[in-house]
Design an enzyme around this catalytic site. Structure first.
Site, PDB file in Angstrom:
ATOM      1  N   ASP A 123     -30.349  37.469  26.798  1.00  0.00           N
ATOM      2  CA  ASP A 123     -29.390  37.049  25.940  1.00  0.00           C
ATOM      3  C   ASP A 123     -29.761  35.746  25.548  1.00  0.00           C
ATOM      4  O   ASP A 123     -30.241  34.957  26.651  1.00  0.00           O
ATOM      5  CB  ASP A 123     -28.011  37.145  27.005  1.00  0.00           C
ATOM      6  CG  ASP A 123     -27.397  38.690  26.897  1.00  0.00           C
ATOM      7  OD1 ASP A 123     -27.767  39.510  26.025  1.00  0.00           O
ATOM      8  OD2 ASP A 123     -26.732  38.810  27.756  1.00  0.00           O
ATOM      9  N   ASP A 141     -26.881  43.143  20.496  1.00  0.00           N
ATOM     10  CA  ASP A 141     -25.524  43.279  20.631  1.00  0.00           C
ATOM     11  C   ASP A 141     -24.739  43.174  19.298  1.00  0.00           C
ATOM     12  O   ASP A 141     -23.899  43.635  19.075  1.00  0.00           O
ATOM     13  CB  ASP A 141     -25.117  42.278  21.744  1.00  0.00           C
ATOM     14  CG  ASP A 141     -25.510  42.330  22.794  1.00  0.00           C
ATOM     15  OD1 ASP A 141     -25.960  43.376  23.555  1.00  0.00           O
ATOM     16  OD2 ASP A 141     -25.745  41.272  23.682  1.00  0.00           O
TER      17      ASP A 141
END
Length: 164
Positions: A123, A141
């Site tokens: 991330d 995402d």
């Protein structure tokens, strides 16, 4: 009875490849240029921040001992197969649905690659307001969320618009 792939929603699978290239490319750049926890401000309220997610959204089940890696991998594979079948059964002209499905598949496969290759999801997008930080996320995402939002939007469109 077989039909041409170009006449089905599978015509939109190129978008899966685009999402994968952008997602995996961005993660590669982070892995090559950042140490875990490094942060680089981009704009007010937006940083690049290298984080590892061993769970799902909002680090759900991140501290569960490792079984969640395979659980979430199975979910990603299952959802990708189901959506690919739905694309095959839909017409290529049903753009909104097929784009949504392709975005979700691309995002799911991007995070699946991370889970299987690294054991965690990379991330890097840190959105914040003042001292409050949203959960760090990645481009996969984002693709999944945009795809899901398009599916919801499609539900509100008149029937004629849904067929296009």
């Amino acid at each position: 009875m077989s039909q041409s792939i170009c006449s089905t929603g599978l015509r939109w699978l190129w978008l899966v490849v685009v999402v994968l290239i952008i997602d995996l490319g961005s993660k590669y750049l982070i892995l090559q240029n950042f140490a875990l926890g490094d942060t680089v401000p981009l704009f007010p309220s937006l940083n690049l921040h290298y984080a590892r997610n061993y769970g799902a959204a909002f680090s759900f089940l991140a501290d569960s001992g490792g079984w969640q890696r395979w659980f979430f991998a199975g979910i990603a594979i299952g959802i990708s197969v189901i959506l690919a079948v739905m694309m095959y059964r839909s017409k290529a002209t049903q753009k909104l649905n097929n784009i949504a499905y392709a975005l979700i598949i691309g995002g799911a496969l991007g995070n699946l690659f991370d889970r299987l290759w690294h054991g965690f999801v990379v991330d890097m997008i840190d959105f914040y307001v003042g001292d409050w930080h949203f959960a760090t996320f990645n481009l996969a995402d984002t693709a999944i969320c945009v795809g899901a939002a398009l599916i919801v939007l499609e539900g509100f469109l008149p029937s004629k618009a849904k067929k296009q």
